[in-house]
Motif scaffolding. Structure first.
Motif, PDB file in Angstrom:
ATOM      1  N   VAL A   1      42.326  34.428  60.494  1.00 40.74           N
ATOM      2  CA  VAL A   1      41.360  35.210  59.712  1.00 40.74           C
ATOM      3  C   VAL A   1      40.218  34.313  59.241  1.00 40.74           C
ATOM      4  N   LEU A   2      40.557  33.128  58.740  1.00 43.81           N
ATOM      5  CA  LEU A   2      39.528  32.211  58.242  1.00 43.81           C
ATOM      6  C   LEU A   2      38.688  31.640  59.388  1.00 43.81           C
ATOM      7  N   MET A   3      39.316  31.363  60.512  1.00 41.64           N
ATOM      8  CA  MET A   3      38.603  30.783  61.645  1.00 41.64           C
ATOM      9  C   MET A   3      37.596  31.770  62.249  1.00 41.64           C
TER      10      MET A   3
ATOM     11  N   GLU B   1      41.193  40.772  49.754  1.00 36.95           N
ATOM     12  CA  GLU B   1      40.812  41.059  51.133  1.00 36.95           C
ATOM     13  C   GLU B   1      41.640  40.230  52.111  1.00 36.95           C
ATOM     14  N   LEU B   2      41.852  38.955  51.786  1.00 43.57           N
ATOM     15  CA  LEU B   2      42.670  38.097  52.634  1.00 43.57           C
ATOM     16  C   LEU B   2      44.108  38.620  52.713  1.00 43.57           C
ATOM     17  N   ARG B   3      44.616  39.094  51.595  1.00 46.20           N
ATOM     18  CA  ARG B   3      45.974  39.645  51.555  1.00 46.20           C
ATOM     19  C   ARG B   3      46.086  40.849  52.506  1.00 46.20           C
ATOM     20  N   ARG B   4      45.120  41.732  52.457  1.00 42.55           N
ATOM     21  CA  ARG B   4      45.135  42.904  53.339  1.00 42.55           C
ATOM     22  C   ARG B   4      45.052  42.492  54.805  1.00 42.55           C
ATOM     23  N   MET B   5      44.178  41.554  55.100  1.00 43.55           N
ATOM     24  CA  MET B   5      43.995  41.131  56.486  1.00 43.55           C
ATOM     25  C   MET B   5      45.222  40.405  57.029  1.00 43.55           C
ATOM     26  N   VAL B   6      45.838  39.594  56.214  1.00 38.79           N
ATOM     27  CA  VAL B   6      47.058  38.886  56.638  1.00 38.79           C
ATOM     28  C   VAL B   6      48.184  39.887  56.856  1.00 38.79           C
ATOM     29  N   ALA B   7      48.338  40.817  55.922  1.00 38.36           N
ATOM     30  CA  ALA B   7      49.417  41.806  56.016  1.00 38.36           C
ATOM     31  C   ALA B   7      49.255  42.708  57.233  1.00 38.36           C
ATOM     32  N   LYS B   8      47.991  43.003  57.587  1.00 33.27           N
ATOM     33  CA  LYS B   8      47.729  43.886  58.720  1.00 33.27           C
ATOM     34  C   LYS B   8      48.287  43.300  60.014  1.00 33.27           C
ATOM     35  N   GLY B   9      48.303  42.001  60.107  1.00 32.58           N
ATOM     36  CA  GLY B   9      48.774  41.351  61.326  1.00 32.58           C
ATOM     37  C   GLY B   9      50.253  41.035  61.338  1.00 32.58           C
ATOM     38  N   LEU B  10      50.965  41.360  60.269  1.00 31.21           N
ATOM     39  CA  LEU B  10      52.384  41.035  60.173  1.00 31.21           C
ATOM     40  C   LEU B  10      53.203  42.290  59.883  1.00 31.21           C
TER      41      LEU B  10
END
Length: 139
Positions: free
Chosen positions: A30-32, A85-94
């Motif tokens: 996500v960060l990259m 936002e990072l939490r949502r994006m990380v969770a979406k992929g797991l």
């Protein structure tokens, strides 16, 4: 001694290690890719060295460091500002039951490695190491 409900043994379980690594990879991606809607954060190159999870997997602590170690506090502020936002994006992929709360901590691993190298290069330490090796050779 009273047992703490958050500490189940001498170290993290295999599940904690596996989920921590999955979160680390997803957060790094996500960060990259600059997927966050914050230009300040997208301008930074941030390394996610490790992610440790709580035993219940509801809290994930990410050990981060901007490339070169420059502007570390600024990077930490940007990450915390975009935590939701990072939490949502990380969770979406797991595929996890709960979306873990993200916490960010500056990774001091490289600083500790440098300090250890400096310590081992000191003359008195080299003398002790040489003495220890001589004792081992006599056995």
């Amino acid at each position: 001694m009273a047992k703490n409900k958050f500490h189940t043994g001498p170290g993290p379980s295999q599940r904690q290690l596996r989920v921590g690594e999955l979160i680390r990879r997803r957060l790094s991606d996500v960060l990259m890719h600059g997927d966050v809607h914050d230009p300040d954060l997208n301008r930074m190159s941030i390394t996610v060295g490790e992610v440790r999870t709580s035993p219940d997997l509801k809290v994930a602590t990410a050990y981060v460091l901007p490339l070169g170690g420059d502007k570390a506090e600024e990077a930490l502020e940007a990450l915390n500002r975009n935590r939701a936002e990072l939490r949502r994006m990380v969770a979406k992929g797991l595929a996890l039951k709960y979306s873990p709360q993200l916490r960010f901590v500056l990774d001091d691993t490289f600083d500790r490695m440098d300090a250890t190298r400096r310590l081992f290069s000191e003359e008195r330490v080299q003398r002790d190491i040489a003495t220890t090796h001589e004792d081992d050779d006599e056995l």
